[in-house]
Design an enzyme around this catalytic site. Structure first.
Site, PDB file in Angstrom:
ATOM      1  CG  ASP A 110     -20.183  -1.130  25.250  1.00  0.00           C
ATOM      2  OD1 ASP A 110     -20.755  -0.848  24.408  1.00  0.00           O
ATOM      3  OD2 ASP A 110     -20.535  -0.787  26.558  1.00  0.00           O
ATOM      4  CB  ILE A 111     -19.909  -0.648  19.364  1.00  0.00           C
ATOM      5  CG1 ILE A 111     -19.692   0.045  18.126  1.00  0.00           C
ATOM      6  CG2 ILE A 111     -21.564  -0.793  19.579  1.00  0.00           C
ATOM      7  CD1 ILE A 111     -20.117  -0.749  16.847  1.00  0.00           C
ATOM      8  CG  ASP A 160     -31.378  -2.346  18.101  1.00  0.00           C
ATOM      9  OD1 ASP A 160     -31.357  -1.076  18.198  1.00  0.00           O
ATOM     10  OD2 ASP A 160     -32.606  -3.051  17.509  1.00  0.00           O
TER      11      ASP A 160
HETATM   12  N1  AR6 Z   1     -20.836  -3.536  21.754  1.00  0.00           N
HETATM   13  C1  AR6 Z   1     -20.168  -4.402  20.499  1.00  0.00           C
HETATM   14  N2  AR6 Z   1     -20.729  -5.610  20.166  1.00  0.00           N
HETATM   15  C2  AR6 Z   1     -21.888  -5.801  20.868  1.00  0.00           C
HETATM   16  C3  AR6 Z   1     -22.426  -5.100  21.752  1.00  0.00           C
HETATM   17  C4  AR6 Z   1     -21.687  -3.835  22.333  1.00  0.00           C
HETATM   18  N3  AR6 Z   1     -21.960  -2.933  23.221  1.00  0.00           N
HETATM   19  N4  AR6 Z   1     -23.419  -5.778  22.353  1.00  0.00           N
HETATM   20  C5  AR6 Z   1     -23.594  -7.019  21.639  1.00  0.00           C
HETATM   21  N5  AR6 Z   1     -22.329  -7.076  20.711  1.00  0.00           N
HETATM   22  P1  AR6 Z   1     -26.647  -8.853  18.067  1.00  0.00           P
HETATM   23  P2  AR6 Z   1     -27.686  -9.426  15.392  1.00  0.00           P
HETATM   24  C6  AR6 Z   1     -22.143  -8.183  19.609  1.00  0.00           C
HETATM   25  O1  AR6 Z   1     -27.666 -10.014  18.721  1.00  0.00           O
HETATM   26  O2  AR6 Z   1     -27.351 -10.861  15.345  1.00  0.00           O
HETATM   27  C7  AR6 Z   1     -31.381  -7.251  18.396  1.00  0.00           C
HETATM   28  O3  AR6 Z   1     -32.515  -7.373  19.389  1.00  0.00           O
HETATM   29  C8  AR6 Z   1     -22.672  -9.474  19.930  1.00  0.00           C
HETATM   30  O4  AR6 Z   1     -21.901 -10.270  20.859  1.00  0.00           O
HETATM   31  O5  AR6 Z   1     -26.754  -7.528  18.825  1.00  0.00           O
HETATM   32  O6  AR6 Z   1     -27.650  -8.785  14.143  1.00  0.00           O
HETATM   33  C9  AR6 Z   1     -31.923  -6.399  17.136  1.00  0.00           C
HETATM   34  O7  AR6 Z   1     -33.133  -5.557  17.623  1.00  0.00           O
HETATM   35  C10 AR6 Z   1     -22.842 -10.025  18.364  1.00  0.00           C
HETATM   36  O8  AR6 Z   1     -21.527 -10.636  18.224  1.00  0.00           O
HETATM   37  O9  AR6 Z   1     -27.169  -8.369  16.577  1.00  0.00           O
HETATM   38  C11 AR6 Z   1     -32.361  -7.547  16.260  1.00  0.00           C
HETATM   39  O10 AR6 Z   1     -33.737  -7.835  16.498  1.00  0.00           O
HETATM   40  C12 AR6 Z   1     -23.043  -8.664  17.686  1.00  0.00           C
HETATM   41  O11 AR6 Z   1     -22.963  -7.687  18.630  1.00  0.00           O
HETATM   42  C13 AR6 Z   1     -31.335  -8.543  16.543  1.00  0.00           C
HETATM   43  O12 AR6 Z   1     -30.919  -8.321  17.849  1.00  0.00           O
HETATM   44  C14 AR6 Z   1     -24.494  -8.695  16.923  1.00  0.00           C
HETATM   45  O13 AR6 Z   1     -25.126  -9.377  17.782  1.00  0.00           O
HETATM   46  C15 AR6 Z   1     -30.279  -8.272  15.463  1.00  0.00           C
HETATM   47  O14 AR6 Z   1     -29.415  -9.496  15.640  1.00  0.00           O
END
Ligand code: AR6
Length: 173
Positions: free
Chosen positions: A11-12, A35
């Protein structure tokens, strides 16, 4: 493993690191996925700070403090939404990594953690995104000794394995 790049599952928001990169959207006003987790971990002052940034273009990056997170800085970047791959997605994704690292150098961060940008809500195919991510990071590190570690923090073992394979393919060349 390539020098300076580490890959782990986690978890980042919990990472002990100088800067955490957020996969944000153009508004920089929060959202779901990583985010949402970063805003929750950092606390409400992060949103106040983000309101003053005036959004962020796709492939660009902007910096705030880390507030209640262990990281000192949060680097907010915006990856591309996947539209099939012929809409400049790879260049924009590489730019999101590169511009985040340029901002890290600018503020003095030496260690930086990235999530797998665009591979969640934005639908970028995970294997393709992993290749772009490690390629962009490796290229940057070769030219910028100021960054000591880039930690790719994957949310699943499957994602971590894709990044390890992409890095191995790159270093085997
Ligand atoms: N730690 C590490 N990785 C994570 C975590 C965490 N706590 N939570 C999720 N991931 P996403 P995007 C991973 O959807 O595709 C938001 O609503 C997840 O499994 O977070 O760039 C923003 O506001 C995936 O592999 O980002 C934008 O509207 C990766 O993080 C939109 O989502 C990215 O997934 C951005 O979409």
């Amino acid at each position: 493993m390539s020098e300076g790049i580490t890959i782990k599952v986690g978890d980042i928001t919990k990472e002990n690191i100088d800067a955490v990169v957020n996969a944000a959207n153009n508004s920089l006003l929060g959202g779901g996925g990583v985010d949402g987790a970063i805003h929750k971990a950092a606390g409400p002052r992060l949103l106040e700070d983000c309101r003053g940034l005036g959004g962020c273009a796709t492939g660009e990056a902007k910096v705030t403090g880390g507030y209640k997170m262990p990281a000192r800085w949060i680097i907010h970047t915006v990856g591309p939404i996947w539209h099939g791959g012929h809409d400049g997605e790879a260049g924009l994704l590489a730019s999101a990594y590169r511009r985040s690292l340029e901002e890290a150098v600018r503020v003095g961060a030496k260690t930086v953690a990235f999530p797998a940008i665009s591979t969640g809500v934005y639908g970028y195919p995970k294997e393709k995104a992993a290749a772009v991510a490690v390629g962009a990071v490796k290229k940057f590190l070769e030219q910028n000794p100021a960054i000591e570690e880039v930690r790719l923090v994957c949310f699943s073992e499957e994602s971590a394995e894709l990044h390890r394979q992409a890095l191995a393919a790159l270093t085997a060349r």
